[in-house]
Design an enzyme around this catalytic site. Structure first.
Site, mmCIF file in Angstrom:
data_model
loop_
_atom_site.group_PDB
_atom_site.id
_atom_site.type_symbol
_atom_site.label_atom_id
_atom_site.label_comp_id
_atom_site.label_asym_id
_atom_site.label_seq_id
_atom_site.Cartn_x
_atom_site.Cartn_y
_atom_site.Cartn_z
ATOM 1 N N TYR A 1 23.489 82.725 62.413
ATOM 2 C CA TYR A 1 24.120 82.725 63.750
ATOM 3 C C TYR A 1 24.997 83.963 63.926
ATOM 4 C CZ TYR A 1 21.920 78.304 63.833
ATOM 5 O OH TYR A 1 20.941 77.359 63.779
ATOM 6 N N HIS B 1 8.734 81.935 60.013
ATOM 7 C CA HIS B 1 9.823 81.447 60.865
ATOM 8 C C HIS B 1 10.897 82.520 61.047
ATOM 9 C CE1 HIS B 1 13.385 79.285 62.177
ATOM 10 N NE2 HIS B 1 13.975 79.503 61.021
ATOM 11 N N HIS C 1 10.866 85.725 60.692
ATOM 12 C CA HIS C 1 10.531 86.941 61.450
ATOM 13 C C HIS C 1 10.533 86.641 62.952
ATOM 14 C CE1 HIS C 1 9.552 88.679 57.537
ATOM 15 N NE2 HIS C 1 9.789 89.821 58.149
ATOM 16 N N ARG D 1 5.771 82.050 49.148
ATOM 17 C CA ARG D 1 6.579 83.221 49.460
ATOM 18 C C ARG D 1 7.223 83.731 48.180
ATOM 19 N NH1 ARG D 1 12.514 81.297 51.735
ATOM 20 N NH2 ARG D 1 12.734 83.552 51.910
ATOM 21 N N ARG D 2 7.685 84.956 48.206
ATOM 22 C CA ARG D 2 8.531 85.523 47.164
ATOM 23 C C ARG D 2 7.975 85.487 45.755
ATOM 24 N NH1 ARG D 2 14.407 82.865 48.174
ATOM 25 N NH2 ARG D 2 15.285 84.621 49.278
#
Ligand code: HAS
Length: 563
Positions: A227, A377, A379, A440-441
């Site tokens: 945020y 998500h 990106h 991922r990763r």
């Protein structure tokens, strides 16, 4: 119209210009790292000419430079500009410089340690991956520098409040203060993680580290961090966009309510990143899940308020019928090029936001966690609305501060559309690949598209190819933007001035509600602290109770501990 100009001192002008230009160079290195990721995964390259064959090193560059360094600098610069401009009060320029120098020194230290291969720890710097102590010190300096910038705004705001009793604080100031209140509270947790856990462990003063506690402190910071990225973009949506579109902000109260709701709900939600982690009770994960749905509410309010503002603008511009107004927005107006960045970001965020709500539900999270869906998500969020708004803001501000005309306006207006197409293709590839189990990763040492890879699956290939095509389009689009940015920086100035006269397109409200209960930050900060204590005390106690001892440090390319 509430357009007016404000004169920044010469010193303030050069500081802010420096803080825009240097991160732009780092952003270039970061997006290059992004392109290399997609090429590596597709097996098109096995070694990156800049960082070599170390996949994690490239990914660390990409994440740290784009998501941490570029974003923090932009948030500080737009805050410096909007707070002084909206309150009509020059900031203390010595403190501005102190903050800028701390941030620059910190970022360069972190970048050098990554480049030397001494901080291959990704942007989450999870232990037991260990970085050089200077990497952590660099991050601390970056954060402290951003705090100093915030502390420089506070006395000006209090002074303005004393002089303008009963007046509403300008929306841009509400938005920037909200961003930095959240940032300040959130970074306290990561300061504890770095100063009391990572740094002594990295220096060898202690042998082991409590991995679960470090992860929990990281996510206390890590979700509000998103945020911290999003809110400067929201400031631009609420403050600039309705005016650029040719209308007014539909509801002033809705904007203020949205910012206050972010103060309340941005922080007590971090455990939704740890749904799959052990050591935290299911009931506390459930509580953080509820708060996560609560933190989606201000974005839903934003969706309706901005859609209503755009409808008002479209009708002002001559749009009729139920949807005729949609065609009347200045999508390709070169003189309002900033609009194209904001509208594409918003459209992308519809998909990014829906993805977030899917992630937040525990059962769905079991399907997507640690898969390529998650980069899909983020990106659509941080590399979508956030990056596009920050690119627009950086170019606008550099033009204003340097008194230069934005160059290549046609190309500049085209960039966000090309980028959006690339981003949608890439994210679709990542998301569907993720649903098909693509992780991922992973540091496999070889690409997912290579039949010899441990992680090869034939049905992932089309999605990997989509991410290469989409990622390449994104790279080219940003390259064009960066060329236009530097063409503007090195272009001829309109006139040689001592300082910088800055103007922003400030929207007026269509409905200017009284909303007295939204005029003071203090009650919202107090409630936020109560929610944080209630939601995090049991989580930390669970972690402390369930974990004993800790881990020795590791590097990603060795299964043997470093000591
Ligand atoms: Fe997220 C993971 C949940 C928003 C970033 N998120 C991540 C990670 C990142 C990230 C970086 O619950 C990965 C971290 C890592 O490395 O592991 N996220 C959410 C939820 C939201 C959300 C509920 N995320 C963001 C934003 C980000 C961001 C914003 C960056 C800026 N996220 C999660 C969860 C995970 C997660 C789980 C963990 C996954 C896992 O298991 O690892 C919400 O805040 C989203 C609310 C948004 C909306 C959309 C509103 C739509 C708007 C547009 C309106 C359009 C208009 C245009 C008006 C409800 C405002 C009209 C058009 C015309 C033409 C007229």
């Amino acid at each position: 119209m509430s357009d007016y100009s404000f004169k920044f001192s010469k010193s303030s002008k050069w500081l802010n210009v420096t803080l825009l230009i240097i991160p732009m160079v780092l952003l270039f290195i970061g997006i290059y790292g992004g392109l290399m990721q997609t090429l590596f995964r597709a097996g098109i390259i096995t070694s990156d000419p800049f960082v070599g064959g170390d996949y994690y090193k490239g990914l660390t560059f990409h994440g740290v430079l784009n998501a941490i360094v570029f974003t923090t600098f932009f948030a500080v610069v737009i805050g410096n500009a909007l707070v002084a401009y909206s309150l009509k009060k020059p900031l203390n320029s010595k403190i501005e410089w102190l903050s800028g120098i701390l941030m620059l020194v910190g970022s360069v230290m972190a970048a050098i340690t990554i480049f030397m291969g001494e901080a291959t720890v990704l942007y989450t710097f999870y232990p037991p991956l260990k970085a050089h102590p200077l990497f952590y010190v660099g991050l601390v300096l970056l954060v402290v520098g951003s705090w100093v910038a915030f502390f420089n705004w506070i006395p000006k705001y209090l002074e303005w409040r004393r002089e303008n009793k009963g007046k509403k604080t300008p929306m841009a100031v509400v938005g920037m203060f909200t961003t930095f209140i959240i940032w300040f509270i959130a970074t306290l947790a990561v300061a504890v993680e770095i100063l009391f856990m990572l740094l002594p462990w990295s220096l060898g003063l202690v042998d082991e580290i409590n991995v679960m506690l470090a992860r929990t402190l990281f996510w206390f910071f890590g979700h509000p961090l998103v945020y911290f990225w999003l809110l400067p973009a929201y400031v631009m949506y609420y403050v600039f966009m309705p005016k650029l579109a040719g209308g007014k902000l539909y509801s002033d109260m809705a904007g203020r309510l949205v910012f206050m709701m972010f103060i309340l709900f941005s922080i007590p939600v971090g455990t939704h990143h740890q749904y799959m982690d052990p050591a935290i009770g299911a009931q506390w994960k459930f509580l953080h899940g509820i708060f996560t749905f609560a933190v989606a509410l201000p974005s839903l309010i934003t969706a309706f308020t901005l859609a209503a503002s755009l409808e008002h603008a479209g009708r002002n511009n001559g749009g009729t019928g139920l949807f005729g107004w949609v065609r009347k927005l200045p999508y390709f107006d070169k003189e309002k090029w900033m609009f194209s960045y904001l509208i594409t970001g918003l459209i992308i965020f519809i998909l990014g936001g829906i993805g977030g709500i899917i992630n937040a539900s525990y059962q769905m999270n079991t399907v997507i966690h640690n898969t390529a869906w998650v980069p899909g998500h983020f990106h659509l969020t941080v590399a979508g609305p956030v990056l596009l708004a920050f690119l627009a803001g950086s170019l606008y501000l550099v033009g204003q501060f340097m008194n230069k005309k934005v160059r290549m306006k046609g190309w500049v207006t085209f960039v966000p559309y090309a980028y959006t197409i690339g981003l949608l293709v890439m994210s679709y590839g990542l998301k569907i690949g993720g649903l098909k189990g693509m992780p991922r990763r992973t540091m496999t040492g070889t690409s997912y598209a290579n039949p010899d890879s441990l992680l090869y699956q034939a049905d992932w290939i089309p999605y990997i190819e989509m991410s290469v095509v989409g990622g390449s389009v994104m790279f080219v689009a940003i390259l064009i933007y960066i060329i236009a940015f530097f063409a503007t920086v090195f272009g001829k100035a309109e006139s040689v001035e001592e300082g910088a006269t800055v103007t922003f397109p400030i929207s007026e409200p269509l409905h200017d509600e009284e909303a007295k209960y939204l005029r003071n930050f203090t009650p919202y900060i107090i409630i936020a602290i109560i929610l944080i204590v209630l939601s995090y005390t049991p989580v930390i106690l669970d972690v402390l109770e369930a974990t004993t001892g800790g881990s020795l440090p590791y590097s990603p390319d060795s299964p043997i501990p470093l000591r």
